[in-house]
Design a protein around this motif. Structure first.
Motif, mmCIF file in Angstrom:
data_model
loop_
_atom_site.group_PDB
_atom_site.id
_atom_site.type_symbol
_atom_site.label_atom_id
_atom_site.label_comp_id
_atom_site.label_asym_id
_atom_site.label_seq_id
_atom_site.Cartn_x
_atom_site.Cartn_y
_atom_site.Cartn_z
ATOM 1 N N TYR A 152 -2.619 1.081 -6.487
ATOM 2 C CA TYR A 152 -3.341 2.155 -7.274
ATOM 3 C C TYR A 152 -2.024 3.047 -8.097
ATOM 4 O O TYR A 152 -0.949 2.660 -7.961
ATOM 5 C CB TYR A 152 -3.591 3.386 -6.165
ATOM 6 N N ILE A 188 -8.192 6.677 -5.230
ATOM 7 C CA ILE A 188 -8.618 6.061 -3.771
ATOM 8 C C ILE A 188 -9.901 6.735 -3.541
ATOM 9 O O ILE A 188 -10.194 8.014 -3.586
ATOM 10 C CB ILE A 188 -7.303 6.543 -3.018
ATOM 11 N N SER A 231 1.527 -0.655 -4.395
ATOM 12 C CA SER A 231 0.182 -0.408 -3.944
ATOM 13 C C SER A 231 -0.678 -0.724 -5.004
ATOM 14 O O SER A 231 -0.055 -0.935 -6.103
ATOM 15 C CB SER A 231 -0.132 0.938 -3.629
ATOM 16 N N GLY A 244 0.783 -1.178 0.157
ATOM 17 C CA GLY A 244 -0.110 -0.162 -0.072
ATOM 18 C C GLY A 244 1.051 1.151 0.110
ATOM 19 O O GLY A 244 0.069 2.377 -0.028
ATOM 20 N N PHE A 293 -1.777 9.366 -5.040
ATOM 21 C CA PHE A 293 -2.287 8.347 -5.543
ATOM 22 C C PHE A 293 -3.633 8.693 -6.229
ATOM 23 O O PHE A 293 -4.405 9.311 -5.931
ATOM 24 C CB PHE A 293 -2.706 7.535 -4.224
ATOM 25 N N GLY A 318 2.134 6.581 2.156
ATOM 26 C CA GLY A 318 1.008 5.829 1.808
ATOM 27 C C GLY A 318 -0.202 6.617 1.174
ATOM 28 O O GLY A 318 0.215 7.669 0.406
ATOM 29 N N SER A 319 -1.360 6.390 1.290
ATOM 30 C CA SER A 319 -2.470 6.955 0.420
ATOM 31 C C SER A 319 -2.579 8.320 0.195
ATOM 32 O O SER A 319 -1.753 9.077 1.161
ATOM 33 C CB SER A 319 -3.608 6.600 1.163
ATOM 34 N N HIS A 320 -3.317 8.858 -0.619
ATOM 35 C CA HIS A 320 -3.708 10.289 -1.055
ATOM 36 C C HIS A 320 -2.538 10.973 -1.676
ATOM 37 O O HIS A 320 -1.868 10.444 -2.501
ATOM 38 C CB HIS A 320 -4.010 10.841 0.325
#
Ligand SMILES: [Ca+2]
Ligand SMILES: [Ca+2]
Length: 138
Positions: free
Chosen positions: A91, A138, A89, A34, A135, A52-54
């Motif tokens: 994404y 999401i 990840s 991720g 990313f 990580g995300s975003h």
């Protein structure tokens, strides 16, 4: 009672001293699912910084490993320094030449890696250009 307290203190001190080194080795060898990790040099060498995300603007502080502005454990800036990348990840992650997700961008496929951001098919040459990343989906 007194002896037990001394034992506890020694155990805690030993744990604190060894856990830092172990965590560092882990983050280098196996990247958590991720996240996307940027590397300072080709072939995933030099400094590492994982996110990580975003979305992350690399002129900010704070990132997945408590870094963002600087390569893990260094005072060298991540911005305009990434030369290889591992996207671990599911994404697409876009790397932007500009801060605040602007300018030319490089598209990193889900679960892909690129050992040399200089030469790419379907992406611009992107060595030492990344200033922000996002990313998608999401
Ligand atoms: Ca570099
Ligand atoms: Ca840039």
């Amino acid at each position: 009672m007194k002896k037990a307290l001394v034992c506890t203190f020694l155990t805690m001190a030993t744990f604190t001293w060894t856990s830092g080194a172990a965590a560092h080795a882990d983050s280098r060898n196996s990247i958590r699912d991720g996240v996307i990790c940027l590397y300072e040099h080709d072939n995933y060498k030099g400094g590492q910084a994982c996110f990580g995300s975003h979305a992350w603007d690399l002129s900010w502080t704070g990132g997945e490993d408590g870094v963002g502005r600087n390569w893990n454990g260094t005072n060298r800036a991540v911005e305009n320094g990434a030369s290889s990348v591992k996207n671990n990840s599911r994404y697409w992650v876009f790397l932007y030449d500009g801060r605040n997700y602007k300018g030319t961008f490089y598209k990193a496929k889900p679960y892909s890696s690129d050992a040399d951001l200089t030469k790419n098919s379907g992406n611009p040459s992107f060595d030492n250009r990344t200033s922000s990343l996002a990313f998608k989906g999401i």
